[in-house]
Motif scaffolding. Structure first.
Motif, PDB file in Angstrom:
ATOM      1  N   GLU A 174       0.847  -0.978   0.090  1.00 27.10           N
ATOM      2  CA  GLU A 174      -0.195   0.126   0.019  1.00 27.10           C
ATOM      3  C   GLU A 174       0.805   1.235  -0.091  1.00 27.10           C
ATOM      4  OE1 GLU A 174      -2.738  -0.289   3.530  1.00 27.10           O
ATOM      5  OE2 GLU A 174      -4.201  -1.716   2.204  1.00 27.10           O
ATOM      6  N   VAL A 175       0.577   2.258  -0.706  1.00 29.05           N
ATOM      7  CA  VAL A 175       1.030   3.493  -0.778  1.00 29.05           C
ATOM      8  C   VAL A 175       0.172   4.536  -0.604  1.00 29.05           C
ATOM      9  CG1 VAL A 175       3.028   2.854  -2.224  1.00 29.05           C
ATOM     10  CG2 VAL A 175       0.958   3.747  -3.306  1.00 29.05           C
ATOM     11  N   ASP A 176       0.418   5.776  -0.034  1.00 31.13           N
ATOM     12  CA  ASP A 176      -0.467   6.918   0.043  1.00 31.13           C
ATOM     13  C   ASP A 176      -0.153   8.120  -0.333  1.00 31.13           C
ATOM     14  OD1 ASP A 176      -1.628   5.573   2.660  1.00 31.13           O
ATOM     15  OD2 ASP A 176       0.177   6.176   4.009  1.00 31.13           O
ATOM     16  N   GLY A 177      -1.139   8.993  -0.864  1.00 25.98           N
ATOM     17  CA  GLY A 177      -1.208  10.107  -1.265  1.00 25.98           C
ATOM     18  C   GLY A 177      -1.907  11.175  -0.666  1.00 25.98           C
ATOM     19  N   GLN A 178      -1.572  12.305  -0.352  1.00 24.13           N
ATOM     20  CA  GLN A 178      -2.337  13.253   0.197  1.00 24.13           C
ATOM     21  C   GLN A 178      -2.605  14.624  -0.362  1.00 24.13           C
ATOM     22  OE1 GLN A 178      -0.298  15.046   3.711  1.00 24.13           O
ATOM     23  NE2 GLN A 178       1.679  14.136   3.033  1.00 24.13           N
ATOM     24  N   ALA A 179      -3.572  15.375   0.202  1.00 22.90           N
ATOM     25  CA  ALA A 179      -3.744  16.530  -0.257  1.00 22.90           C
ATOM     26  C   ALA A 179      -4.240  17.707   0.903  1.00 22.90           C
ATOM     27  CB  ALA A 179      -4.671  16.830  -1.317  1.00 22.90           C
ATOM     28  N   GLY A 180      -4.054  18.823   0.480  1.00 29.34           N
ATOM     29  CA  GLY A 180      -4.485  19.961   1.472  1.00 29.34           C
ATOM     30  C   GLY A 180      -3.623  19.751   2.929  1.00 29.34           C
ATOM     31  N   GLY A 181      -2.281  19.425   2.570  1.00 37.30           N
ATOM     32  CA  GLY A 181      -1.541  19.521   3.726  1.00 37.30           C
ATOM     33  C   GLY A 181      -1.959  18.339   4.686  1.00 37.30           C
ATOM     34  N   GLY A 182      -2.480  17.498   4.043  1.00 37.27           N
ATOM     35  CA  GLY A 182      -2.666  16.095   4.959  1.00 37.27           C
ATOM     36  C   GLY A 182      -4.177  15.913   5.385  1.00 37.27           C
ATOM     37  N   LEU A 183      -5.105  17.016   4.856  1.00 35.14           N
ATOM     38  CA  LEU A 183      -6.318  16.775   5.409  1.00 35.14           C
ATOM     39  C   LEU A 183      -7.147  15.898   4.629  1.00 35.14           C
ATOM     40  CD1 LEU A 183      -7.554  20.835   5.432  1.00 35.14           C
ATOM     41  CD2 LEU A 183      -7.114  19.428   7.253  1.00 35.14           C
ATOM     42  N   VAL A 184      -6.458  15.355   3.485  1.00 36.68           N
ATOM     43  CA  VAL A 184      -7.170  14.462   2.809  1.00 36.68           C
ATOM     44  C   VAL A 184      -6.047  13.220   2.538  1.00 36.68           C
ATOM     45  CG1 VAL A 184      -8.708  13.317   1.043  1.00 36.68           C
ATOM     46  CG2 VAL A 184      -9.122  15.545   1.867  1.00 36.68           C
ATOM     47  N   ARG A 185      -6.226  11.893   2.894  1.00 34.36           N
ATOM     48  CA  ARG A 185      -5.259  11.199   2.706  1.00 34.36           C
ATOM     49  C   ARG A 185      -5.926   9.834   1.985  1.00 34.36           C
ATOM     50  NH1 ARG A 185      -0.476  11.421   5.482  1.00 34.36           N
ATOM     51  NH2 ARG A 185      -0.507  13.173   7.033  1.00 34.36           N
ATOM     52  N   ALA A 186      -5.292   9.379   0.743  1.00 35.99           N
ATOM     53  CA  ALA A 186      -5.708   8.303   0.069  1.00 35.99           C
ATOM     54  C   ALA A 186      -4.622   7.132   0.142  1.00 35.99           C
ATOM     55  CB  ALA A 186      -6.176   8.647  -1.342  1.00 35.99           C
ATOM     56  N   THR A 187      -4.926   5.942   0.293  1.00 33.34           N
ATOM     57  CA  THR A 187      -4.391   4.690   0.324  1.00 33.34           C
ATOM     58  C   THR A 187      -4.578   3.911  -1.099  1.00 33.34           C
ATOM     59  OG1 THR A 187      -4.176   4.921   2.767  1.00 33.34           O
ATOM     60  CG2 THR A 187      -3.438   2.793   1.688  1.00 33.34           C
ATOM     61  N   VAL A 188      -3.552   3.615  -1.624  1.00 31.04           N
ATOM     62  CA  VAL A 188      -4.105   2.766  -2.948  1.00 31.04           C
ATOM     63  C   VAL A 188      -2.884   1.400  -2.674  1.00 31.04           C
ATOM     64  CG1 VAL A 188      -4.813   4.053  -4.507  1.00 31.04           C
ATOM     65  CG2 VAL A 188      -2.470   3.798  -4.382  1.00 31.04           C
ATOM     66  N   THR A 189      -3.145   0.362  -3.403  1.00 27.71           N
ATOM     67  CA  THR A 189      -2.300  -0.685  -3.722  1.00 27.71           C
ATOM     68  C   THR A 189      -1.046   0.004  -4.644  1.00 27.71           C
ATOM     69  OG1 THR A 189      -3.330  -1.909  -5.231  1.00 27.71           O
ATOM     70  CG2 THR A 189      -4.127  -2.461  -2.676  1.00 27.71           C
ATOM     71  N   GLY A 190      -0.110  -0.996  -4.742  1.00 27.41           N
ATOM     72  CA  GLY A 190       0.881  -0.822  -5.756  1.00 27.41           C
ATOM     73  C   GLY A 190       0.330  -0.932  -7.123  1.00 27.41           C
ATOM     74  N   ALA A 191      -0.843  -1.887  -7.147  1.00 35.33           N
ATOM     75  CA  ALA A 191      -1.627  -2.071  -8.407  1.00 35.33           C
ATOM     76  C   ALA A 191      -2.512  -1.085  -8.908  1.00 35.33           C
ATOM     77  CB  ALA A 191      -2.082  -3.421  -8.497  1.00 35.33           C
ATOM     78  N   GLY A 192      -2.880  -0.028  -7.880  1.00 28.58           N
ATOM     79  CA  GLY A 192      -3.700   1.280  -8.209  1.00 28.58           C
ATOM     80  C   GLY A 192      -5.134   1.020  -7.626  1.00 28.58           C
ATOM     81  N   GLU A 193      -5.125   0.126  -6.746  1.00 32.61           N
ATOM     82  CA  GLU A 193      -6.489  -0.119  -6.097  1.00 32.61           C
ATOM     83  C   GLU A 193      -6.900   0.711  -4.837  1.00 32.61           C
ATOM     84  OE1 GLU A 193      -9.012  -3.719  -4.079  1.00 32.61           O
ATOM     85  OE2 GLU A 193      -7.486  -4.278  -5.123  1.00 32.61           O
ATOM     86  N   LEU A 194      -8.010   1.508  -5.029  1.00 30.56           N
ATOM     87  CA  LEU A 194      -8.016   2.237  -3.948  1.00 30.56           C
ATOM     88  C   LEU A 194      -8.450   1.447  -2.763  1.00 30.56           C
ATOM     89  CD1 LEU A 194      -8.251   5.283  -2.790  1.00 30.56           C
ATOM     90  CD2 LEU A 194     -10.698   5.325  -3.572  1.00 30.56           C
ATOM     91  N   ARG A 195      -7.856   1.547  -1.673  1.00 32.24           N
ATOM     92  CA  ARG A 195      -8.042   0.830  -0.126  1.00 32.24           C
ATOM     93  C   ARG A 195      -8.599   1.764   0.960  1.00 32.24           C
ATOM     94  NH1 ARG A 195      -5.080  -4.140   0.294  1.00 32.24           N
ATOM     95  NH2 ARG A 195      -5.742  -5.025  -1.958  1.00 32.24           N
ATOM     96  N   ALA A 196      -8.160   2.848   1.203  1.00 31.49           N
ATOM     97  CA  ALA A 196      -8.554   3.841   1.849  1.00 31.49           C
ATOM     98  C   ALA A 196      -8.895   5.133   1.734  1.00 31.49           C
ATOM     99  CB  ALA A 196      -7.893   3.317   3.272  1.00 31.49           C
ATOM    100  N   LEU A 197      -9.756   5.987   2.288  1.00 37.71           N
ATOM    101  CA  LEU A 197      -9.739   7.345   2.146  1.00 37.71           C
ATOM    102  C   LEU A 197      -9.867   7.883   3.404  1.00 37.71           C
ATOM    103  CD1 LEU A 197      -9.723   9.672  -0.073  1.00 37.71           C
ATOM    104  CD2 LEU A 197     -11.983   9.378  -0.272  1.00 37.71           C
TER     105      LEU A 197
END
Length: 113
Positions: free
Chosen positions: A35-58
């Motif tokens: 799993e890898v993360d991405g964030q926006a708004g200085g961390g206000l919104v965080r998304a977690t996807v698998t290395g294959a690009g499947e969204l796992r958490a928001l």
């Protein structure tokens, strides 16, 4: 004259192809489980996807929620998911890039490189 006309050993080529196929399957499985993360708004919104690009958490910080401005929240969600997907693509390059080069450098159909 060279026996076999200097052609590569077919058995050896088949073994190499089989090993590359196994290595590729193992790398794809690792990607699906990483799993890898991405964030926006200085961390206000965080998304977690698998290395294959499947969204796992928001995850959305309550500070990001303004009932009068849902458009900004939607933009933050999109940006976080895009950032996570970029990180997943970088991970794919790291894991699968060397394997794709081993397959003749032409890349693998369906992969982004």
């Amino acid at each position: 004259m060279i026996p076999g006309g200097g052609q590569p050993n077919m058995q050896q080529l088949l073994q190499q192809a089989q090993k590359m196929q196994q290595d590729l399957a193992r790398a794809q499985e690792e990607l699906a489980n990483t799993e890898v993360d991405g964030q926006a708004g200085g961390g206000l919104v965080r998304a977690t996807v698998t290395g294959a690009g499947e969204l796992r958490a928001l995850k959305i910080d309550p500070k990001a929620v303004d009932p009068e401005d849902t458009e900004t929240l939607a933009d933050l969600v999109v940006a976080a998911v895009q950032a996570a997907n970029e990180n997943a693509q970088n991970l794919q390059q790291q894991k699968l890039g060397p394997l794709a080069q081993g397959l003749g450098g032409g890349g693998i159909p369906g992969l982004p490189f």
